[in-house]
Design an enzyme around this catalytic site. Structure first.
Site, PDB file in Angstrom:
ATOM      1  N   LYS A  26      -0.545  -6.875  16.947  1.00  0.00           N
ATOM      2  CA  LYS A  26      -1.835  -6.484  17.766  1.00  0.00           C
ATOM      3  C   LYS A  26      -3.055  -7.219  17.428  1.00  0.00           C
ATOM      4  O   LYS A  26      -3.687  -7.402  16.228  1.00  0.00           O
ATOM      5  CB  LYS A  26      -1.994  -4.846  16.998  1.00  0.00           C
ATOM      6  N   SER A  49      -2.169   3.029  21.184  1.00  0.00           N
ATOM      7  CA  SER A  49      -2.396   2.178  21.439  1.00  0.00           C
ATOM      8  C   SER A  49      -2.039   0.565  21.469  1.00  0.00           C
ATOM      9  O   SER A  49      -2.842  -0.148  21.582  1.00  0.00           O
ATOM     10  CB  SER A  49      -3.728   2.676  20.645  1.00  0.00           C
ATOM     11  N   SER A  74       0.147   6.005  17.880  1.00  0.00           N
ATOM     12  CA  SER A  74      -0.225   4.068  18.038  1.00  0.00           C
ATOM     13  C   SER A  74       0.395   3.178  18.457  1.00  0.00           C
ATOM     14  O   SER A  74       1.100   2.419  18.610  1.00  0.00           O
ATOM     15  CB  SER A  74      -1.214   3.586  17.954  1.00  0.00           C
TER      16      SER A  74
END
Lengths: 97, 484, 492
Positions: C81, C156, C180
């Protein structure tokens, strides 16, 4: 804006150093008002005698020993700086205060 | 109307460590710009702080030296404000659980003369808390430059109560604080290097009034005398404003040492809302009994306690202690000499009046001295035992010892500087001198007592200075009287 | 090596590399090909550096040829990420603010992956600074759901979830502050694990809410999630909140722990607002556990309904402070309209941050501001303690809690962006794990009538990851959800 679930948006934006457009101010005021209204539910709980929880996993006395190691060379430290001069970060004039 | 000033001081002291408070890059002064940084110091995205144990321990020691109360648990909080010298735009500091609460500092005011001890007072403290230092700004014409070398240096903020009333007290406070911290080996306290910095809060009120006047904060007080001068100016300014019928406003002022005056920086309406909250990246520190006891055992004797001991144990006069006490290394030197010297007070004398002077002339520090405590003690003992005259010790032995580091006894022997031991021999020499100088003898006999000094000089020359002056005078007088 | 290499599990790829039936270069190239083929539709990646990946893969192959592999992930592509620092790579957090930022250092998890030999492949899209539940708050692009590209991947960590779901990567890392990892895993039909707070180092994870953030793995199987966790878990002296404890051998635990377990069903998780099809799938999963001998008990988490409020106070307060460093001075976007340094802050932050980030900074600054601290932040911290206590009580009785991961399946892009409160409320099932610091896993447990994945969440006690993985794996092994893969249709 005033009332029990409103936010002094200009004051808070000043604290947060955020320039907001008139539209953002208006939209945020409304949305944050709703959110604060939702937060009001917290007042229903009796929290007397409850220790506040600052950490998810309680640990104490986490230290580093005082040993020095090389850091970043100045060029590397300032690699991402938007403006620099003489190995220092250049900013618009700061008025001392 | 009589006015009284009320002064409180906030002193920032850089705690002496090898590495920064929250990461491992080294600390230092005068390095190339931005050469003492790492991702943590720069507050890059993703970094985390881990606290330096040494910084915590030394801060606890300061708290103990200040007789403060050390909490069982201390923690760190974020103080949120934006400023270009602050890498994260929050400073990791301590809000409601500082490392030391309360406390006091003994100070000594200036005495009526250099030889007389001044009044001692105790100034109450509010707290001391450990935080991180920020970077440094260099202001150009239109722009500013930021150097983060200083950022992340452990910084202990020591806050006094508004418990002082004169610039002299503030001066004495800083002097005493600096001395105490140097004793504790917790900071170098060099104000020129920014290792000790001071802000002052000062207000004035009509004498006798309880309520405090309007508070003004003075910044940029970069030396101990700067604090005294800045406060003196500011107190007078405030009094003049009030006497002129004006009103004072709460404000922050700067000190311009060159112009010798304070100037407006900002008014207090722009006061900060720091949004303190516990730093989620740092865990609390629990200071248990064992840790406390270990640190307490490592505390040094405090400066004024040591001074009192020097009075009692060695009968040192105030003037000598006032030179020794501020310098722990010198104190150690003295005590080592005192252990071996028959007259410790004389050892102190030699150190303060001779050794320090010679070191100063040679531009050397104490640690570079070839004279060690044992040699001072030996010198003192040689004089005390009557082996050598004080004069010769000063003029011949000490300079040689200072230059070469040779033992005083060896110098005395090598140069044959020992006092002549035979009274018969001395009497013989004196008698010869009296015989050889009838004019001078006549002069003495006719009433000019000072003329005898000429004969004394002759005797000293004849003995190459080895004659004991205490014996020569009476002997000559006796011989002259016999002539009369 | 047969056909669809990009849907092989980590375990299969490790075996293939070990038996030299495939090289790391080939493996990496095939994944790069897959990215080329499908990422235009899914938009999971912010960036990738093909040359650099292949160089890493070559180095791995050389190590293997010399019989000197570094660790279990040697030669395996792993995506991160775009909130986890990799030295000399961009670290944008999907924000204009850090669009040109290049990290001069490695996160601890990055070092661990490098030490294990992994090929670090690309930067995965996310909601800006991890604030959001749909990846629509990325300043650069929305990541779409591989099962239906008109829908969101969740957030997210939407990029990390979608990339694994669509076979662009075998495994990836995300971060979970309020769900997330688990929510996008649930939306994309993959496994996502949020570890116990403090199990995985946060050093090098760009902070959103420091007391809630945790890095965790995405994988297509529970076992693979355990394999990746094994590499990244463990004490780190650079993170003061890292737990100093020995990491268990998760694969061994998975082989040994067979149940049956005592499982709790928290009644508060099945209240109003739960999509009927999701409810049905979760109920089926509960029934499955009951049928194979698990003792099922109903438990209560009485402060659960307060979790959203507590979470949004704590998280935004911490965020308002964490994000203060993005100011236009040292390394971020700098406005060229600024007249002085104060103006520089206001304008750089106005230009650099997106709307959701601004909203949360404002809210967080407010709850900490003078006069409001006690009413909001301090009170929230106390109720947070009560929420943790609720879980401790529950885990004194049961080995795990079964809940839905999200009240609904993936929604249409743009559907929920107008009402932030509604979006916040959708985190209801995931955030309390972050508040309590406990681990949680989401795994596929079915598909709805439109073919969209549904996630089952299992929550465990602190440091109970081994148990959690075992409970999850027993379900996974008895079902064939992991064999179904999305095939994102080309755009219309």
């Amino acid at each position: 804006m005033s009332g029990p679930h409103s936010i002094d948006i200009d004051y808070v934006a000043q604290l947060a150093r955020l320039e907001l457009t008139a539209k953002e101010r208006e939209r945020f005021s409304g949305q944050l008002g709703d959110i604060l209204q939702h937060f009001a539910q917290l007042n229903e709980v009796d929290v007397s005698g409850v220790e506040p929880m600052a950490h998810a996993f309680p640990v104490e006395n986490v230290f580093r020993e005082d040993k020095s190691e090389p850091g970043l060379p100045p060029e590397k430290a300032l690699e991402n700086a938007p403006r620099k001069r003489n190995n220092m970060v250049l900013v618009p004039k700061v008025v001392e205060g | 109307m009589e006015y009284e000033a009320v002064i409180g001081l906030e002193v920032h002291v850089q705690v002496k460590t090898e590495s920064k408070i929250f990461s491992s890059v080294g600390v230092g002064f005068g390095a190339q710009p931005n050469s003492l940084t790492d991702p943590v110091v720069l507050g890059l995205p993703g970094v985390l702080p881990v606290i330096n144990r040494e910084a915590v321990e030394k801060s606890i020691k300061v708290g103990m030296l200040l007789n403060g109360s050390i909490p069982r648990v201390t923690k760190w909080d974020r103080k949120n404000y934006f400023y270009p010298d602050s890498p994260k735009n929050y400073q990791i500091s301590q809000f409601d659980r500082p490392i030391c609460s309360g406390g006091e500092l003994e100070i000594e005011l200036k005495g009526p003369s250099r030889n007389v001890m001044g009044e001692h007072k105790t100034i109450a403290l509010t707290r001391a808390h450990l935080e991180e230092d920020v970077g440094k700004l260099i202001h150009l014409e239109q722009e500013s430059l930021v150097d983060f070398n200083r950022a992340g240096t452990p910084l202990l903020e020591i806050v006094s109560e508004p418990d002082m009333h004169t610039p002299e007290e503030a001066y004495a406070y800083l002097t005493a604080l600096k001395m105490l911290l140097i004793y504790g080996e917790v900071s170098h306290c060099d104000m020129e290097k920014g290792q000790m910095r001071c802000d002052a809060n000062v207000s004035v009120r009509p004498a006798g009034q309880k309520k405090l006047g309007v508070k003004v904060e003075i910044k940029n007080l970069n030396s101990i005398s700067g604090v005294r001068n800045g406060l003196a100016y500011e107190i007078e300014r405030q009094i003049q404003v009030l006497l002129g019928g004006g009103t004072l406003v709460q404000e922050t002022r700067g000190w311009d040492a060159a112009k010798g005056m304070t100037y407006h920086l900002r008014s207090k309406e722009e006061s900060h809302d720091y949004r303190y909250f516990p730093d989620p990246d740092l865990m609390p520190v629990r200071i248990d009994r064992r840790w406390r006891e270990r640190l307490r055992a490592s505390l040094p004797e405090k400066p004024f306690d040591r001074q009192r001991r020097y009075f009692d144990q060695y009968s040192l006069p105030y003037t000598l202690t006032s030179v020794l006490i501020p310098d722990p290394e010198l104190c150690h030197f003295f005590e080592e000499a005192a252990k071996r010297a028959k007259l410790p007070r004389q050892a102190a004398n030699w150190i303060v009046n001779n050794l320090l002077g010679e070191l100063g002339k040679a531009g050397l520090t104490l640690s570079e001295s070839k004279v060690n405590p044992a040699k001072i003690a030996q010198l003192v003992n040689l004089i005390e035992e009557g082996v050598i005259s004080k004069n010769l010790a000063k003029e011949r032995v000490f300079p040689e010892m200072f230059k070469t580091g040779e033992n005083p006894a060896a110098i005395v022997q090598a140069k044959d500087l020992g006092l002549s031991e035979s009274a018969e021999e001395l009497e013989k020499i004196c008698s010869e001198i009296v015989q050889a100088n009838p004019d001078t003898v006549a002069e003495v006999l006719s009433g000019n007592k000072k003329a005898i000094n000429f004969l004394k000089g002759r005797v000293m020359r004849a003995t190459r200075g080895k004659a004991n002056p205490a014996l020569v005078g009476p002997l000559l007088e006796k011989l002259i009287a016999e002539k009369g | 090596m047969p056909g669809e290499i990009h849907f092989q599990t980590l375990a299969q790829l490790q075996e293939a590399l070990a038996s030299k039936s495939v090289s790391s270069v080939e493996l990496t190239r095939r994944h790069l090909d897959r990215i080329e083929a499908v990422d235009g539709r899914v938009q999971a990646f912010n960036s990738w550096d093909e040359e650099d990946c292949l160089r890493q893969a070559e180095a791995s192959d050389e190590r293997r040829a010399a019989g000197k592999i570094k660790g279990p992930l040697d030669g395996i592509p792993v995506g991160l990420k775009d909130v986890i620092a990799v030295k000399d790579q961009p670290l944008t957090c999907s924000s204009r603010m850090l669009e040109r930022f290049v990290s001069p250092y490695d996160a601890t998890v990055t070092s661990r992956l490098k030490n294990a030999g992994a090929v670090l492949l690309g930067r995965l899209n996310m909601d800006e600074f991890a604030m959001g539940s749909s990846t629509e708050n990325s300043a650069f692009k929305t990541t779409f759901n591989p099962w239906d590209t008109s829908r969101v991947a969740g957030g997210s960590s939407g990029g990390s979830a979608a990339a694994v779901a669509v076979g662009e990567l075998p495994v990836s890392l995300g971060s979970d502050t309020g769900g997330s990892i688990r929510q996008p895993a649930s939306f994309c039909g993959v496994v996502g694990l949020k570890p116990t707070y403090g199990l995985v180092s946060r050093f090098g994870l760009v902070a959103f809410a420091s007391s809630l953030d945790q890095i965790g793995p995405f994988a297509r199987t529970v076992g693979d999630a355990g394999r990746l966790l094994q590499v990244i878990a463990g004490h780190d002296p650079r993170d003061s909140t890292s737990i100093d404890t020995a990491t268990p051998d998760y694969s061994k635990a998975l082989a040994e722990k067979k149940g049956p377990w005592k499982l709790g069903i928290p009644r508060e998780y099945f209240a109003e607002g739960l999509d009927p099809e999701v409810k049905e799938a979760i109920q089926a999963a509960i029934d499955w556990y009951a049928d194979r001998g698990c003792e099922m008990v109903e438990v209560s988490l009485p402060h659960m309904h307060l979790a959203i409020s507590v979470y949004y106070i704590v998280a935004t307060a911490e965020a308002s402070s964490n994000l203060a460093r993005y100011d236009g001075v040292r390394y971020t976007h700098r406005s060229d309209r600024a007249e002085d340094v104060v103006d520089l802050y206001f304008k750089s932050r106005a230009e650099g941050f997106g709307e959701e980030v601004k909203r949360r900074i404002i809210l967080g600054s407010y709850v900490l501001s003078s006069g409001y601290y006690d009413a909001y932040y301090l009170r929230a911290q106390k109720i947070r303690a009560l929420i943790r206590q609720d879980f401790s009580k529950a885990f004194a009785e049961v080995d795990g809690l079964l809940t839905p991961t999200s009240p609904f399946v993936s929604f249409k892009a743009g559907e929920k962006t107008r009402d932030p409160l509604a979006m916040y409320l959708s985190d209801i099932y995931t955030i309390s794990a972050n508040l309590a610091g406990i681990p949680g896993i989401s795994l596929p447990c079915g598909f709805n009538s439109q073919g969209l994945p549904i996630g089952l969440q299992i929550l465990g006690e602190p440091l109970g990851e081994a148990n959690l993985l075992a409970i999850a794996q027993s379900f996974e092994r008895a079902h064939d959800f992991i064999d179904r893969h999305p095939n994102p249709s080309p755009p219309d």
